[in-house]
Design a protein around this motif. Structure first.
Motif, PDB file in Angstrom:
ATOM      1  N   ARG A   7       0.833  -1.207   0.000  1.00 35.69           N
ATOM      2  CA  ARG A   7       0.000   0.000   0.000  1.00 35.69           C
ATOM      3  C   ARG A   7       0.866   1.256   0.000  1.00 35.69           C
ATOM      4  NH1 ARG A   7      -2.233   3.056   4.328  1.00 35.69           N
ATOM      5  NH2 ARG A   7      -1.376   1.531   5.769  1.00 35.69           N
ATOM      6  N   GLN A  13     -12.013   3.925   2.210  1.00 32.88           N
ATOM      7  CA  GLN A  13     -12.817   2.984   2.980  1.00 32.88           C
ATOM      8  C   GLN A  13     -13.865   2.377   2.073  1.00 32.88           C
ATOM      9  OE1 GLN A  13     -12.357   2.026   6.184  1.00 32.88           O
ATOM     10  NE2 GLN A  13     -10.449   3.186   5.928  1.00 32.88           N
ATOM     11  N   GLU A  65      -4.485  -3.133  -1.933  1.00 28.44           N
ATOM     12  CA  GLU A  65      -4.318  -3.189  -0.476  1.00 28.44           C
ATOM     13  C   GLU A  65      -5.676  -3.302   0.203  1.00 28.44           C
ATOM     14  OE1 GLU A  65      -2.721  -3.058   3.387  1.00 28.44           O
ATOM     15  OE2 GLU A  65      -1.950  -3.631   1.416  1.00 28.44           O
ATOM     16  N   GLN A  66      -6.646  -2.524  -0.295  1.00 32.78           N
ATOM     17  CA  GLN A  66      -7.996  -2.581   0.272  1.00 32.78           C
ATOM     18  C   GLN A  66      -8.622  -3.952   0.038  1.00 32.78           C
ATOM     19  OE1 GLN A  66      -9.593  -0.116   2.099  1.00 32.78           O
ATOM     20  NE2 GLN A  66     -11.031  -1.791   2.498  1.00 32.78           N
ATOM     21  N   GLN A  68      -7.069  -6.828  -0.147  1.00 32.62           N
ATOM     22  CA  GLN A  68      -6.486  -7.771   0.802  1.00 32.62           C
ATOM     23  C   GLN A  68      -7.071  -7.590   2.198  1.00 32.62           C
ATOM     24  OE1 GLN A  68      -2.141  -9.110  -0.422  1.00 32.62           O
ATOM     25  NE2 GLN A  68      -2.165  -6.897  -0.182  1.00 32.62           N
ATOM     26  N   ARG A  69      -7.252  -6.338   2.597  1.00 33.40           N
ATOM     27  CA  ARG A  69      -7.804  -6.054   3.925  1.00 33.40           C
ATOM     28  C   ARG A  69      -9.260  -6.526   4.029  1.00 33.40           C
ATOM     29  NH1 ARG A  69      -5.219  -2.372   7.250  1.00 33.40           N
ATOM     30  NH2 ARG A  69      -3.349  -1.378   6.394  1.00 33.40           N
ATOM     31  N   SER A  70     -10.045  -6.267   2.988  1.00 32.70           N
ATOM     32  CA  SER A  70     -11.481  -6.581   3.046  1.00 32.70           C
ATOM     33  C   SER A  70     -11.765  -8.074   2.949  1.00 32.70           C
ATOM     34  CB  SER A  70     -12.222  -5.853   1.917  1.00 32.70           C
ATOM     35  OG  SER A  70     -12.098  -4.452   2.057  1.00 32.70           O
ATOM     36  N   GLY A  72      -9.275 -10.693   3.280  1.00 37.56           N
ATOM     37  CA  GLY A  72      -8.420 -11.578   4.070  1.00 37.56           C
ATOM     38  C   GLY A  72      -7.580 -12.499   3.204  1.00 37.56           C
TER      39      GLY A  72
END
Length: 336
Positions: A7, A13, A65-66, A68-70, A72
């Motif tokens: 990132r 968001q 990056e988002q 991967q975060r959202s 998992g």
């Protein structure tokens, strides 16, 4: 070939909610009975266009990056200009739990749909044409090892027909006639409404995860993703020199007749290739022949340059043997 994009800057968001996947019938009868539904580890090798790859990455890598975060899931993408062999597609590798990987695919399809809607709105839609959101169609293209593809096809195609009936999607498995003996993978294209496509991919990945050889396939796939030198062909003479001493392994999938041509009389052809190229060649037994394709595995091991030489020698012997077979068949037809 593949890399994880880190990132840069702050990602936006997410304004959408992630799907809550359920797999009660998908996982029924799973050999991993004590494993909670959807938590088995899987890897999905997707082929995507350059435009979709750009949508996945986002500005300064924010989208990936988002994602991967959202979800998992771990997301890896081949670099710009590095395409899956024989295509103009880039490789998108998703790994993690089945739930995480399916969530990542859902988010990617959603992003593609939003981008298409935005483009249609800004450019205008021709009168009478379906808007992207009305069409609601999605497509996922997977690359999978030939052996595991046979597992998905099933006896006389029964398994893939069951998946089509269950999901309502269209599933096309690349024909063997479109492959060369050295192609290690086949493509699977899943098309339909988004929920149908996700259901089909869930069935495919879950079935694969229960196969005894899948853990090894996952490990190899993820390892190759980080070993750029082994995956990619050399770009220049200097690269080739570096690769020449890299230990590697190549698996060819050949008919029993072709294997006979490689062996030759009393194995003389095989001995010649091994001695000339300084490789080790192992041929699977007939008893282990893939029942869906009637192919046997010919595994060549050695240094990169030696393996490539052995592959060329085998291709030459197969060309001669096939030419002779055609001549014999032609002569028999004339006599008849």
């Amino acid at each position: 070939m593949l890399q994880v994009r880190e990132r840069v800057g702050s990602p936006r968001q997410s304004t959408h909610s992630c799907p809550n996947f359920c797999f009660p019938s998908v996982c029924a009868g799973s050999s991993s009975g004590d494993l909670p539904t959807g938590t088995q580890q899987v890897v999905a090798k997707l082929l995507v266009s350059n435009s979709i790859a750009g949508s996945v990455i986002g500005k300064a890598g924010a989208n990936i990056e988002q994602l991967q975060r959202s979800s998992g899931a771990r997301v890896q993408l081949s670099r710009a200009g590095e395409f899956y062999p024989g295509t103009s597609d880039r490789v998108l590798l998703l790994s993690g739990s089945l739930h995480a990987v399916l969530t990542a695919i859902f988010l990617i399809l959603e992003k593609i749909s939003r981008d298409a809607n935005a483009s249609a709105s800004s450019n205008g839609v021709k009168r009478g044409a379906k808007k992207p959101e009305e069409a609601g169609q999605a497509q996922v293209k997977l690359a999978l090892s030939r052996r595991l593809c046979g597992l998905l096809i099933g006896h006389k195609g029964q398994t893939v027909r069951d998946f089509i009936g269950d999901s309502g999607s269209t599933i096309r498995v690349q024909s063997l006639s479109e492959l060369t003996p050295s192609d290690p993978e086949r493509t699977i294209t899943v098309s339909g409404a988004r929920d149908q496509v996700l259901r089909a991919v869930a069935l495919i990945l879950n079935t694969l995860s229960m196969h005894e050889g899948y853990a090894s396939y996952m490990e190899t796939t993820l390892q190759l993703a980080t070993n750029q030198g082994v995956v990619l062909p050399p770009r220049a003479a200097s690269s080739k020199n570096v690769l020449s001493n890299v230990r590697t392994q190549l698996t060819l999938y050949l008919s029993d007749d072709d294997v006979g041509a490689i062996l030759g009389k009393k194995g003389q052809n095989l001995i010649e290739v091994q001695q000339s190229s300084r490789v080790t060649i192992k041929i699977s037994d007939r008893s282990k022949m893939d029942p869906t394709t009637n192919e046997r595995e010919v595994t060549i091991s050695g240094n990169y340059s030696a393996v490539k030489l052995a592959e060329a020698m085998i291709a030459e012997k197969l060309s001669v043997a096939r030419s002779q077979a055609r001549s014999r068949d032609g002569g028999a037809s004339d006599d008849a």
